[in-house]
Design an enzyme around this catalytic site. Structure first.
Site, mmCIF file in Angstrom:
data_model
loop_
_atom_site.group_PDB
_atom_site.id
_atom_site.type_symbol
_atom_site.label_atom_id
_atom_site.label_comp_id
_atom_site.label_asym_id
_atom_site.label_seq_id
_atom_site.Cartn_x
_atom_site.Cartn_y
_atom_site.Cartn_z
ATOM 1 N N VAL B 93 0.830 -1.213 0.000
ATOM 2 C CA VAL B 93 0.000 0.000 0.000
ATOM 3 C C VAL B 93 0.864 1.263 0.000
ATOM 4 O O VAL B 93 0.497 2.267 -0.606
ATOM 5 C CB VAL B 93 -1.001 -0.007 1.181
ATOM 6 C CG1 VAL B 93 -0.297 0.137 2.531
ATOM 7 C CG2 VAL B 93 -2.043 1.100 1.010
ATOM 8 N N ASP B 168 -7.325 -2.464 5.187
ATOM 9 C CA ASP B 168 -7.375 -3.412 6.301
ATOM 10 C C ASP B 168 -6.042 -4.128 6.430
ATOM 11 O O ASP B 168 -5.354 -4.355 5.435
ATOM 12 C CB ASP B 168 -8.472 -4.455 6.073
ATOM 13 C CG ASP B 168 -8.139 -5.364 4.893
ATOM 14 O OD1 ASP B 168 -8.270 -4.911 3.744
ATOM 15 O OD2 ASP B 168 -7.707 -6.511 5.116
ATOM 16 N N GLY B 310 -5.743 -6.666 0.116
ATOM 17 C CA GLY B 310 -6.167 -5.790 1.198
ATOM 18 C C GLY B 310 -5.227 -4.617 1.363
ATOM 19 O O GLY B 310 -4.577 -4.201 0.397
ATOM 20 N N GLU B 311 -5.170 -4.056 2.571
ATOM 21 C CA GLU B 311 -4.345 -2.867 2.894
ATOM 22 C C GLU B 311 -4.868 -1.601 2.226
ATOM 23 O O GLU B 311 -4.264 -0.535 2.358
ATOM 24 C CB GLU B 311 -2.871 -3.047 2.464
ATOM 25 C CG GLU B 311 -2.144 -4.196 3.077
ATOM 26 C CD GLU B 311 -0.702 -4.309 2.547
ATOM 27 O OE1 GLU B 311 -0.209 -3.377 1.889
ATOM 28 O OE2 GLU B 311 -0.071 -5.351 2.818
ATOM 29 N N GLY B 312 -5.951 -1.694 1.463
ATOM 30 C CA GLY B 312 -6.410 -0.570 0.644
ATOM 31 C C GLY B 312 -5.806 -0.597 -0.747
ATOM 32 O O GLY B 312 -6.060 0.302 -1.561
#
Lengths: 356, 356
Positions: B93, B168, B310-312
């Site tokens: 991210v 997340d 995830g992680e955005g």
């Protein structure tokens, strides 16, 4: 006419696949972004890959005799006006390129009117011929147009371009593109004809008749790429094909744009077999012929935003994904350096190519 | 708990639709990029829209009791290690945000371990409860987590953020996300369970059993969003839901990420009906539950790169499209100013929303 194409570097490819597994993410979790980074590493022959520093868009402008036949919602004069607009930085491709970190050059290949000397030095002719009843180009003109495209690729690479995008600007140009795709994929005319800039039903019927007639003239030359460009293409399409083939000769990755550029790419692959390994498909156009051409090239588009503008816009919109893919591979921490525990099981293999 | 949500500005929306037709391109030819620009104009209440100047990613980190139950390929300690990695700028991210012009903040909501004070000031608890046999949170903890998320959105908007992304980070977090999506869409557990970080067949079966049991505990609360988060969600998911709802209260556009964030978004829409009008879906994850959640929210993803990190990351990968859409509307020349002739027929209408 073109030197033999060698494939992107196998060793850098292998190193990049291995490196993806060491980065702090579940194996394969960045999906196609991982494949894209691996492909750029292979094109550069370097793992990790270098960031893309000079992405260049070359817009090939040309008019088409068929435009007078009502195949477009716009008159031919718009080609020259839009060339001015691109030179002034106000067209979509200019804005999108600024956002994506690319620069734009426009070249008058066959505009039916006068353009500034700066961009018309290599001009082949005023407009290409009306392909439903005559050849687009003479044999000499066709060879000159291919050479022009080849020289443009050489110039750009010699000036430091490390990624190339070809764009198109020309009222009526989806008609010869449809003919080339129809001839080379065997698809019926009706399967390759879209709305272009937004023609109505009558325009669509006129376009269908032109494509049918031009395709009939073209079918004898499906195994002779130069003759095909001369008979049913145009000077702009010939220059694009030369450009795309030479980019591969020069080992420079290309993001393909939409239907017109991909039609030229189909021919370029015949001019220089293996060139497609140096190309990735930027986007999926709503023009129905685009998918046919991409399937033939076994390329899978990165973005599907339902665009149909041309100018290279679809490729430029995909460029940030290439930047992202390269920098992930170059800048992410590894499990080792970050002190992150790896997965319990064996990591999954990363898929391996820019292609389906 | 949340102020009533008002919709993005109708007048700016109308002006932006009209402006798209004046720009030097065939009507509608930039496809979904046009819709996206219109949506941002409506969110800002301004046409042309202002360039996105401060896009912020807030990553919500939290552990889950179910992780000890073998639902993930990674051990829980990886959550804390990855928080450190994000703080050091080495996670996916971080790299993707640098490319896309966004900045990243990580917040310890419920990590099962100690993290730097800088990010743990609002910490709710160490890990959320094991939702197959107990509640994730107490009533007080759940309220505090939602308030934490709400405060984070307020802080970011007050500091000038003009676009928000929630990310997340938490081993096991696709399990509660699957439970929430299953409960709220009515889908069977088996339809919502993916491979997460890459579990094997045994892990998949354990995950299926946990989702089935937790879903049974959750079904009584499908019309009570706070009770649902408490019973079968987690502190991180509650904070995300508060963040996404408050972004809408504060009239700030959001790009949603993948499955975990979209699960929180489903609950946020119940907490603050109408919030979804302020969200666009960044990407389509390969997690099967993601499509179910997006359909329920009537959101159509911008990018499909087969990601599942995830992680955005999926939202950040889509951010350049938002930049492009805004700047097209703000910077492209009009037919008038560029002296370009318009189409002969009537221009086609531009589709009108961020939604299907």
């Amino acid at each position: 006419m073109f030197d033999a194409i060698t494939a992107p570097d196998v060793e850098a490819h292998r190193e990049a696949v291995a490196r993806q597994l060491q980065l702090t993410k579940p194996a394969g979790s960045l999906g196609r972004l991982e494949e894209l980074g691996v492909w750029i590493a292979a094109c550069q022959g370097s793992c990790p890959p270098r960031p893309i520093a000079r992405a260049r868009v070359v817009v090939f402008a040309g008019d088409h005799g068929v435009a007078a036949h009502g195949v477009s919602a716009y008159p031919s004069e718009v080609t020259r006006q839009m060339v001015d607009n691109i030179l002034a930085g106000g067209a979509a491709v200019n804005v999108l390129a600024r956002v994506a970190g690319a620069s734009v050059r426009v070249v008058d290949v066959s505009v039916d009117g006068d353009t500034p000397e700066l961009i018309s030095g290599g001009k082949i002719r005023r407009s290409s011929g009306r392909i439903d009843i005559e050849d687009a180009l003479s044999e000499e003109e066709c060879a000159a147009a291919i050479t022009l495209g080849r020289s443009l690729a050489d110039e750009e690479v010699d000036s430091g371009a490390d990624l190339l995008i070809a764009g198109d600007m020309g009222i009526g140009n989806t008609t010869p593109a449809a003919v080339l795709i129809s001839a080379l994929t065997g698809a019926e005319p009706i399967a390759v004809i879209g709305r272009g800039t937004g023609i109505d039903d009558n325009g669509w019927m006129r376009k269908a008749a032109v494509v049918r007639d031009a395709r009939r003239r073209a079918m004898a030359f499906v195994h002779q790429p130069e003759a095909l460009l001369r008979t049913a293409g145009g000077a702009d399409l010939a220059a694009m094909a030369g450009f795309l083939a030479q980019a591969a000769v020069r080992h420079t990755p290309v993001i393909l744009d939409g239907m017109v550029i991909t039609a030229a790419a189909l021919v370029a692959e015949d001019l220089a077999p293996g060139a497609r390994e140096w190309w990735v498909a930027g986007h999926r156009s709503v023009e129905p012929a685009h998918d046919l051409a991409l399937s033939r090239l076994q390329l899978r588009p990165l973005v599907d935003m339902e665009m149909r503008l041309g100018e290279g816009s679809g490729a430029v919109v995909a460029l940030p994904l290439v930047h992202a893919a390269v920098r992930v591979l170059a800048e992410m921490a590894t499990f080792d350096t970050a002190g992150v525990t790896g997965p319990e099981g064996d990591p999954a293999p990363v898929p391996a190519a820019n292609q389906e």
